[in-house]
Design a protein around this motif. Structure first.
Motif, PDB file in Angstrom:
ATOM      1  N   LYS A   2       1.801 -30.431  54.909  1.00 45.00           N
ATOM      2  CA  LYS A   2       3.086 -29.795  54.615  1.00 45.00           C
ATOM      3  C   LYS A   2       2.912 -28.293  54.408  1.00 45.00           C
ATOM      4  N   THR A   3       1.836 -27.932  53.697  1.00 42.11           N
ATOM      5  CA  THR A   3       1.578 -26.512  53.465  1.00 42.11           C
ATOM      6  C   THR A   3       1.306 -25.786  54.772  1.00 42.11           C
ATOM      7  N   VAL A   4       0.443 -26.394  55.603  1.00 38.51           N
ATOM      8  CA  VAL A   4       0.100 -25.762  56.876  1.00 38.51           C
ATOM      9  C   VAL A   4       1.322 -25.674  57.787  1.00 38.51           C
ATOM     10  N   HIS A   5       2.141 -26.716  57.784  1.00 41.32           N
ATOM     11  CA  HIS A   5       3.343 -26.706  58.633  1.00 41.32           C
ATOM     12  C   HIS A   5       4.310 -25.609  58.183  1.00 41.32           C
ATOM     13  N   SER A   6       4.432 -25.425  56.886  1.00 41.64           N
ATOM     14  CA  SER A   6       5.294 -24.351  56.379  1.00 41.64           C
ATOM     15  C   SER A   6       4.775 -22.987  56.807  1.00 41.64           C
ATOM     16  N   VAL A   7       3.459 -22.812  56.734  1.00 44.68           N
ATOM     17  CA  VAL A   7       2.863 -21.552  57.176  1.00 44.68           C
ATOM     18  C   VAL A   7       3.111 -21.348  58.665  1.00 44.68           C
ATOM     19  N   ASP A   8       2.997 -22.430  59.437  1.00 45.61           N
ATOM     20  CA  ASP A   8       3.229 -22.340  60.886  1.00 45.61           C
ATOM     21  C   ASP A   8       4.676 -21.945  61.179  1.00 45.61           C
ATOM     22  N   LEU A   9       5.601 -22.555  60.474  1.00 45.96           N
ATOM     23  CA  LEU A   9       7.009 -22.199  60.670  1.00 45.96           C
ATOM     24  C   LEU A   9       7.233 -20.722  60.354  1.00 45.96           C
ATOM     25  N   GLY A  10       6.661 -20.283  59.227  1.00 47.80           N
ATOM     26  CA  GLY A  10       6.828 -18.883  58.847  1.00 47.80           C
ATOM     27  C   GLY A  10       6.246 -17.934  59.867  1.00 47.80           C
ATOM     28  N   ALA A  11       5.035 -18.260  60.356  1.00 50.96           N
ATOM     29  CA  ALA A  11       4.380 -17.380  61.328  1.00 50.96           C
ATOM     30  C   ALA A  11       5.130 -17.352  62.651  1.00 50.96           C
ATOM     31  N   SER A  12       5.800 -18.445  62.991  1.00 49.98           N
ATOM     32  CA  SER A  12       6.500 -18.508  64.272  1.00 49.98           C
ATOM     33  C   SER A  12       7.791 -17.693  64.284  1.00 49.98           C
ATOM     34  N   ILE A  13       8.444 -17.552  63.116  1.00 45.90           N
ATOM     35  CA  ILE A  13       9.732 -16.849  63.091  1.00 45.90           C
ATOM     36  C   ILE A  13       9.671 -15.484  62.421  1.00 45.90           C
ATOM     37  N   ALA A  14       8.636 -15.245  61.607  1.00 43.72           N
ATOM     38  CA  ALA A  14       8.575 -13.991  60.856  1.00 43.72           C
ATOM     39  C   ALA A  14       8.544 -12.750  61.740  1.00 43.72           C
ATOM     40  N   PRO A  15       7.744 -12.727  62.833  1.00 41.11           N
ATOM     41  CA  PRO A  15       7.703 -11.496  63.628  1.00 41.11           C
ATOM     42  C   PRO A  15       9.076 -11.037  64.111  1.00 41.11           C
ATOM     43  N   LYS A  16       9.865 -11.944  64.649  1.00 44.26           N
ATOM     44  CA  LYS A  16      11.186 -11.535  65.122  1.00 44.26           C
ATOM     45  C   LYS A  16      12.098 -11.162  63.957  1.00 44.26           C
ATOM     46  N   MET A  17      12.058 -11.954  62.871  1.00 44.49           N
ATOM     47  CA  MET A  17      12.925 -11.670  61.735  1.00 44.49           C
ATOM     48  C   MET A  17      12.571 -10.343  61.078  1.00 44.49           C
ATOM     49  N   LEU A  18      11.295  -9.940  61.193  1.00 44.09           N
ATOM     50  CA  LEU A  18      10.863  -8.685  60.595  1.00 44.09           C
ATOM     51  C   LEU A  18      10.923  -7.514  61.577  1.00 44.09           C
ATOM     52  N   GLY A  19      11.564  -7.740  62.719  1.00 45.92           N
ATOM     53  CA  GLY A  19      11.857  -6.628  63.619  1.00 45.92           C
ATOM     54  C   GLY A  19      10.751  -6.240  64.565  1.00 45.92           C
ATOM     55  N   LEU A  20       9.880  -7.168  64.948  1.00 45.33           N
ATOM     56  CA  LEU A  20       8.823  -6.824  65.890  1.00 45.33           C
ATOM     57  C   LEU A  20       9.397  -6.410  67.244  1.00 45.33           C
ATOM     58  N   ASP A  21      10.482  -7.054  67.649  1.00 44.28           N
ATOM     59  CA  ASP A  21      11.092  -6.761  68.956  1.00 44.28           C
ATOM     60  C   ASP A  21      12.264  -5.792  68.862  1.00 44.28           C
ATOM     61  N   GLY A  22      12.499  -5.263  67.681  1.00 51.32           N
ATOM     62  CA  GLY A  22      13.620  -4.349  67.483  1.00 51.32           C
ATOM     63  C   GLY A  22      14.283  -4.605  66.150  1.00 51.32           C
ATOM     64  N   PRO A  23      15.119  -3.675  65.679  1.00 48.93           N
ATOM     65  CA  PRO A  23      15.730  -3.799  64.349  1.00 48.93           C
ATOM     66  C   PRO A  23      16.541  -5.078  64.186  1.00 48.93           C
ATOM     67  N   GLN A  24      16.417  -5.684  63.007  1.00 51.33           N
ATOM     68  CA  GLN A  24      17.202  -6.852  62.623  1.00 51.33           C
ATOM     69  C   GLN A  24      18.030  -6.486  61.402  1.00 51.33           C
ATOM     70  N   ARG A  25      19.302  -6.873  61.420  1.00 42.69           N
ATOM     71  CA  ARG A  25      20.217  -6.545  60.320  1.00 42.69           C
ATOM     72  C   ARG A  25      20.646  -7.821  59.601  1.00 42.69           C
ATOM     73  N   TYR A  26      20.681  -7.742  58.273  1.00 44.82           N
ATOM     74  CA  TYR A  26      21.035  -8.907  57.458  1.00 44.82           C
ATOM     75  C   TYR A  26      22.087  -8.530  56.419  1.00 44.82           C
ATOM     76  N   PHE A  27      23.073  -9.388  56.297  1.00 45.39           N
ATOM     77  CA  PHE A  27      24.074  -9.285  55.241  1.00 45.39           C
ATOM     78  C   PHE A  27      23.464  -9.917  53.997  1.00 45.39           C
ATOM     79  N   VAL A  28      23.343  -9.150  52.907  1.00 45.30           N
ATOM     80  CA  VAL A  28      22.717  -9.643  51.675  1.00 45.30           C
ATOM     81  C   VAL A  28      23.773  -9.723  50.579  1.00 45.30           C
ATOM     82  N   ALA A  29      24.115 -10.946  50.168  1.00 42.32           N
ATOM     83  CA  ALA A  29      25.124 -11.152  49.132  1.00 42.32           C
ATOM     84  C   ALA A  29      24.459 -11.468  47.804  1.00 42.32           C
ATOM     85  N   PHE A  30      24.999 -10.865  46.740  1.00 45.85           N
ATOM     86  CA  PHE A  30      24.511 -11.129  45.388  1.00 45.85           C
ATOM     87  C   PHE A  30      25.508 -12.050  44.699  1.00 45.85           C
ATOM     88  N   GLN A  31      25.063 -13.262  44.375  1.00 43.26           N
ATOM     89  CA  GLN A  31      25.953 -14.277  43.822  1.00 43.26           C
ATOM     90  C   GLN A  31      25.956 -14.226  42.297  1.00 43.26           C
TER      91      GLN A  31
END
Length: 610
Positions: free
Chosen positions: A219-248
Motif C-alpha cells: 500500500k505504501t509503495v503503491h501510494s508512492v507510485d501514484l504520487g510519482a506518476s501525477i506529481a510532475p504534471k501537477m507541479l508544472g513540469l509541462d507548463g504552469p498549473q493553476r489551482y483554486f484554493v478554498a479555505f473552509q
C-alpha cells in the motif's frame, strides 16, 4: 530300408526330466537376479528418500532462518519508510535482498519441486517455495528500484535552494517506482494464491505474516507510485498549473467540512509555487457555475442552490463536486481556467504551521499552530464586529499563512508528513480537471471522493441549517450496529449531536439575533443530517428522541441517502436513530469522517459471522 549315409548321428533322444530341471534352474536364477535388482533399487530409493528428506529438512531449516530474517527486516523496512529514514531503509533493503535470495536458492531444485507436486501432503512445501520465490522477487525487482529512487527523492534534498521542488527528479524516478510497485503487487498476489491451510501450522503462520507485511508495504509503495506518476504534471513540469484554493470554516458545517470562505489562486510552474490572487467569499456570492451533476445531486442538493451559491457549493460530502463548481465559478468571474481545486481547513493548516512556524500579520500578530483554529473560527467573531473588516482580516490571515507554507524552508519531510496527516483526516483535499490525474487521486485520501463500493458504508454528514457559527461547539458520535449473518442484515445507526455552546450570549455573527428575536433560545442550533448507507440499503424507521421523524430519500454515488433536519438545543444531545435493512456487503465497514472542529467519535458493533 536303406540308410542315408549323409544323415548325421543325432544320438538318443533327450531326457524330458533333465530338460525340465534345467529350465527350472534357469528360472530360479532369473528370479534371484530380479530380486537382487529390486532389492538394490528399493535400497537406492529408500536411500534417496532418506537423503531427500534430510535435504528438505536441512535446507528447510536454513530457509526458515533466512525467512525469519526477511520477515523481521520487512517490519524494520516498513517502519523506516514510514519514518522517512531513507538511508536506514537502503541498508535494510540490501540486507533483506541477500537473505531472500539465499532462502529462494535453498528451496529450488528437483527435490523441492517434486515434494511440492506430491498429490497429498505437498502443500507445506509448495507454500514455503512460494514464500521464498515471492521474497526473492520483492528483493530483486521491487527493492532495487525503491532504493535508487530514494537516493534522488530524499525529502531533505528534494527541495532546491530557491525553495522550488525538484520536479525533474520525480519524473526521472517515476519508472523505477512503477516497476517496484508492479513487482510488489506480483509478489503479494503469489503469496495470496498459496494454500491458506496445510498440515504444518507454522508454515500457515509464516504465510499469513508475510502476506500481511507485503500488503502493508505494498500500500505504501503503491501510494508512492501514484504520487510519482501525477506529481510532475501537477507541479508544472509541462507548463504552469493553476489551482483554486478554498479555505473552509468548520464553525459552520458543510459536507466537505466547513463553509467555503476566502480563496486564492495558486500557480505552480516547474516546482515553483506562488499565489496570484486572494479573494473574499463575496467575490463568488451569486455566481451560477452552470455545472450539471445529475439527477441524484439535484434531488439532494438542488434546494440548497449548490451550483450557484458559493456558500452552499460544498453541501455534498463528495469533494470533486465542489471542485468542479468552484473552478467554473472562478472562470465565469475572472475568465481564467484553473486546472484543479484544493480545500484546506484551519486544523489542517495548524499541522503545516507546526513545521513552518507561525506567520506574521501586518499588525505583528503571530498566527501559528497553537492559535489558527481558535483565531479564525471563534476569536475573530468576538474581536471584530464589522463583517467587512472581519472578511478582510481573515483574507489577510489566509494570505500570510499560505505564503509562509509555500515559502517554507523547514523540513520537507516533516511538511510532507503533516500534509499526509491533513489529507488522512479529509482536511486537505485535491481535485484535478485532468481525468487521468483525478483517477489516480481517487485512489488516495486526497480526493475526498465518496467511494462507489459494495462494502458496508457508514456515512454521516451534517450541514448547518441556520447560517450561524455554532458548529464550533458541536460534538458528534455515531454508533453502527449490525446483527444477523444472512445476505441481508439488520442495521441500527445512532447519531448523537451535542451542542456544547456556552450559556452566555455569543457574538451576533455566531448566534444571529434575528433567530433569537424569532423565538429561538440563545445558543440553540439546527442541523441538516444526511446519512449515506450501504449500497442497496432500505430504511425501515427513523426517530429523533424516540419520536418518528420525516426523512427525505435520495442517493449519493450509489449510496441510498436519508436526509432530515433536527434541532440541537444548547447544552443537550439530540440522538437520531435509523433502522435499516442492508446487504451484507464485502469487506470491513467504510466510515465517512467529516472533518469539523471537533473529531467524530465512531463505534462499530458488527455481528461475528464465521
Amino acid at each position: 530300408m536303406t540308410e542315408n549315409p549323409e544323415s548325421p548321428d543325432t544320438g538318443p533322444p533327450p531326457d524330458p526330466s533333465a530338460v525340465d530341471e534345467l529350465a527350472a534352474d534357469t528360472d530360479r536364477k532369473r528370479r534371484l537376479k530380479r530380486r537382487r535388482y529390486l532389492g538394490l533399487a528399493m535400497l537406492f530409493v529408500g536411500a534417496l528418500i532418506l537423503l531427500s528428506g534430510a535435504w528438505l529438512a536441512v535446507t528447510g531449516m536454513l530457509a526458515r532462518n533466512e525467512l525469519q530474517t526477511v520477515r523481521s527486516e520487512m517490519h524494520q523496512l516498513r517502519r523506516q519508510i514510514s519514518a522517512g529514514d531513507l538511508p536506514g531503509a537502503r541498508v535494510t533493503a540490501a540486507s533483506l535482498a541477500g537473505h531472500a535470495e539465499r532462502a529462494h536458492w535453498l528451496t529450488t531444485g528437483p527435490v523441492w519441486a517434486l515434494a511440492a507436486d506430491l498429490p497429498a501432503g505437498g502443500e507445506p512445501v509448495e507454500t514455503v517455495r512460494g514464500i521464498t520465490s515471492s521474497a526473492d522477487l520483492l528483493a530483486s525487482q521491487a527493492l532495487p528500484g525503491l532504493v535508487r529512487a530514494s537516493k534522488d527523492l530524499d525529502p531533505a534534498t528534494l527541495r532546491l535552494p530557491d525553495g522550488s521542488i525538484n520536479v525533474a527528479a520525480i519524473a526521472a524516478n517515476a519508472p523505477n517506482i512503477a516497476r517496484a510497485d508492479a513487482a510488489m503487487q506480483e509478489a503479494t498476489a503469489r503469496v495470496a494464491a498459496l494454500p491458506k491451510r496445510t498440515w504444518i501450522t507454522t508454515v500457515d503462520t509464516a504465510r499469513s505474516d508475510v502476506l500481511a507485511q507485503l500488503e502493508s508495504l505494498g500500500k505504501t509503495v503503491h501510494s508512492v507510485d501514484l504520487g510519482a506518476s501525477i506529481a510532475p504534471k501537477m507541479l508544472g513540469l509541462d507548463g504552469p498549473q493553476r489551482y483554486f484554493v478554498a479555505f473552509q470554516n468548520n464553525a459552520e458545517a458543510r459536507g466537505t467540512g466547513g463553509l467555503p470562505g476566502a480563496f486564492g489562486i495558486l500557480v505552480v510552474d516547474h516546482g515553483r509555487l506562488h499565489f496570484t490572487h486572494f479573494e473574499p467569499d463575496n467575490t463568488l456570492r451569486h455566481v451560477d457555475s452552470g455545472v450539471q451533476l445529475g439527477a441524484d445531486f439535484n434531488g439532494l442538493y438542488g434546494g440548497d442552490k449548490s451550483t450557484n451559491l458559493y456558500v452552499n457549493s460544498n453541501v455534498s460530502p463528495n469533494f470533486p463536486y465542489a471542485g468542479q463548481i468552484w473552478a467554473a465559478m472562478w472562470q465565469k468571474v475572472s475568465g481564467e481556467k484553473v486546472d484543479g481545486a484544493i480545500a484546506l481547513d484551519p486544523t489542517g493548516l495548524s499541522y503545516l504551521l507546526e513545521v513552518t512556524g507561525p506567520a506574521t500579520l501586518k499588525d505583528g500578530t503571530k498566527v501559528g499552530a497553537d492559535n489558527v483554529v481558535s483565531l479564525t473560527q471563534s476569536t475573530v467573531y468576538s474581536t471584530i464586529s464589522s463583517t467587512a473588516v472581519r472578511k478582510q482580516y481573515l483574507l489577510q490571515v489566509a494570505k500570510a499563512v499560505s505564503t509562509e507554507i509555500v515559502q517554507a524552508h523547514g523540513s520537507t519531510k516533516s511538511l510532507v508528513k503533516a500534509a499526509g496527516r491533513a489529507a488522512g483526516e479529509r482536511r486537505l483535499l485535491v481535485w484535478s480537471r485532468d481525468p487521468s490525474i483525478e483517477a489516480a487521486l481517487d485512489q488516495t485520501s486526497l480526493s475526498g471522493t465518496i467511494p462507489v463500493t459494495s462494502a458496508p458504508y457508514v456515512g454521516v454528514s451534517v450541514s448547518n441549517g441556520l447560517g450561524n457559527k455554532l458548529d464550533y461547539y458541536l460534538d458528534r458520535s455515531v454508533t453502527w450496529q449490525r446483527t444477523g449473518c444472512g445476505a441481508t442484515r439488520d442495521v441500527t445507526v445512532s447519531i448523537a449531536l451535542t451542542n456544547s455552546a456556552p450559556s452566555k450570549a455569543l457574538p451576533p455573527y455566531v448566534d444571529p439575533p434575528e433567530y433569537i428575536k424569532g423565538g429561538k433560545p440563545v445558543g440553540d442550533n439546527v442541523l441538516d443530517i444526511s446519512y449515506l448507507a450501504t449500497a442497496g440499503a432500505t430504511l425501515t424507521s427513523a426517530t429523533d428522541g424516540g419520536r418518528a421523524v420525516f426523512v427525505y430519500n435520495g442517493a449519493e454515488r450509489g449510496h441510498p441517502t436519508f436526509a432530515l433536519q433536527v434541532p440541537v438545543p444548547r447544552g443537550r444531545t439530540t440522538t437520531v436513530v435509523l433502522r435499516l435493512k442492508e446487504p451484507a456487503g464485502t469487506g470491513a465497514p467504510v466510515v465517512l469522517r467529516q472533518p469539523l472542529v471537533r473529531p467524530l467519535t465512531v463505534k462499530l458493533d458488527d455481528a461475528g459471522c464465521g
